[in-house]
Design a protein around this motif. Sequence first.
Motif, mmCIF file in Angstrom:
data_model
loop_
_atom_site.group_PDB
_atom_site.id
_atom_site.type_symbol
_atom_site.label_atom_id
_atom_site.label_comp_id
_atom_site.label_asym_id
_atom_site.label_seq_id
_atom_site.Cartn_x
_atom_site.Cartn_y
_atom_site.Cartn_z
ATOM 1 N N LEU A 1 0.913 -1.100 0.031
ATOM 2 C CA LEU A 1 -0.153 -0.003 -0.001
ATOM 3 C C LEU A 1 0.870 1.306 -0.043
ATOM 4 O O LEU A 1 1.861 1.139 0.573
ATOM 5 N N ALA A 2 0.687 2.189 -0.900
ATOM 6 C CA ALA A 2 1.521 3.481 -1.030
ATOM 7 C C ALA A 2 0.472 4.716 -1.097
ATOM 8 O O ALA A 2 -0.685 4.535 -1.377
ATOM 9 N N LYS B 1 -2.995 3.559 -2.338
ATOM 10 C CA LYS B 1 -3.329 2.771 -3.536
ATOM 11 C C LYS B 1 -2.706 1.400 -3.639
ATOM 12 O O LYS B 1 -1.572 1.273 -2.751
ATOM 13 N N HIS B 2 -2.924 0.411 -4.181
ATOM 14 C CA HIS B 2 -2.482 -0.796 -4.234
ATOM 15 C C HIS B 2 -1.009 -0.861 -4.986
ATOM 16 O O HIS B 2 -1.128 -0.141 -6.149
ATOM 17 N N LEU C 1 9.992 -1.042 -7.320
ATOM 18 C CA LEU C 1 9.068 -0.849 -6.194
ATOM 19 C C LEU C 1 8.310 0.126 -6.889
ATOM 20 O O LEU C 1 8.811 1.152 -7.526
ATOM 21 N N ARG C 2 6.777 0.053 -6.998
ATOM 22 C CA ARG C 2 6.056 0.885 -7.462
ATOM 23 C C ARG C 2 5.490 1.797 -6.167
ATOM 24 O O ARG C 2 4.782 1.099 -5.547
ATOM 25 N N LYS C 3 5.661 3.082 -5.921
ATOM 26 C CA LYS C 3 5.143 3.936 -4.904
ATOM 27 C C LYS C 3 4.155 4.923 -5.598
ATOM 28 O O LYS C 3 3.743 4.591 -6.793
ATOM 29 N N GLY C 4 3.683 5.775 -4.731
ATOM 30 C CA GLY C 4 2.757 6.685 -5.450
ATOM 31 C C GLY C 4 1.477 6.771 -4.400
ATOM 32 O O GLY C 4 1.454 6.673 -3.557
ATOM 33 N N THR C 5 0.277 7.282 -4.951
ATOM 34 C CA THR C 5 -0.700 7.735 -4.276
ATOM 35 C C THR C 5 -1.895 7.677 -5.144
ATOM 36 O O THR C 5 -1.965 7.882 -6.369
ATOM 37 N N ASN C 6 -3.186 7.716 -4.297
ATOM 38 C CA ASN C 6 -4.545 8.330 -5.251
ATOM 39 C C ASN C 6 -4.921 9.664 -4.607
ATOM 40 O O ASN C 6 -4.664 9.694 -3.374
ATOM 41 N N GLU C 7 -5.241 10.355 -5.339
ATOM 42 C CA GLU C 7 -5.899 11.589 -4.824
ATOM 43 C C GLU C 7 -7.265 11.746 -5.326
ATOM 44 O O GLU C 7 -7.458 11.548 -6.656
#
Length: 216
Positions: free
Chosen positions: A34-35, A55-56, A82-88
């Motif tokens: 989760l990121a 986000k998954h 690794l995939r990081k990030g976010t949902n907004e």
Amino acid sequence: MKKLCYLILLLFFCSTVYGGGLNKELQFWMGPGLARYQNTYDSAIPEFGFKAETKHTFFAGFALSLKKDESPLGLRFSLEYLRKGTNERLYDLGRPVRLFTYNLDVLSHCGIIRIIVFSGKLRPYFLTGYDASLVLKHSLMIKDPSNGSENLTSETKKFDLAAVGGVGIMFPCANLTPFLELRYYLGLVNIYNGNYKTRTLLFSAGLSIPIFQKKS
């Protein structure tokens, strides 16, 4: 940051050469996570604004693990994708109207101290260390009736640095050691737009394989 990367590489290669008297293992793992981004201007208000959401994500990696038999302490130097990030999510009068998904793809290096709680058929342990990531790509996907995407790589910092902590458990077998881990990455760098820091929770399943062991 470049000096830090050179130091990390030096430690990694020195550990492989100066490994006399140490048990060495090659570890492989992968798993989900989760990121999200933590920002300083979170404008989530009931009527109008943005709200950050997790986000998954996913990741996979390998590592060299070093440890003496009589010591509960071990070192691990790893590389992983690794995939990081976010949902907004954009809200208008309390109603969600648009979803923005940030994907931050990185090549990650971790230096970890592993502390085994006790030895037995099950071996729980704690993890603490650092993570230094090279940003490969940063993109934004906009999900609304029109849909669209934007490449943000040129506007993003080249490196991310994080503190790492976690727990795990090993299941020693004859030649292989399966393990499960939970790690949390606390980003320390404003990676994008001057106020975004990464937050990542990773769950992994993996295997440890002894290498360079002398036959008795």
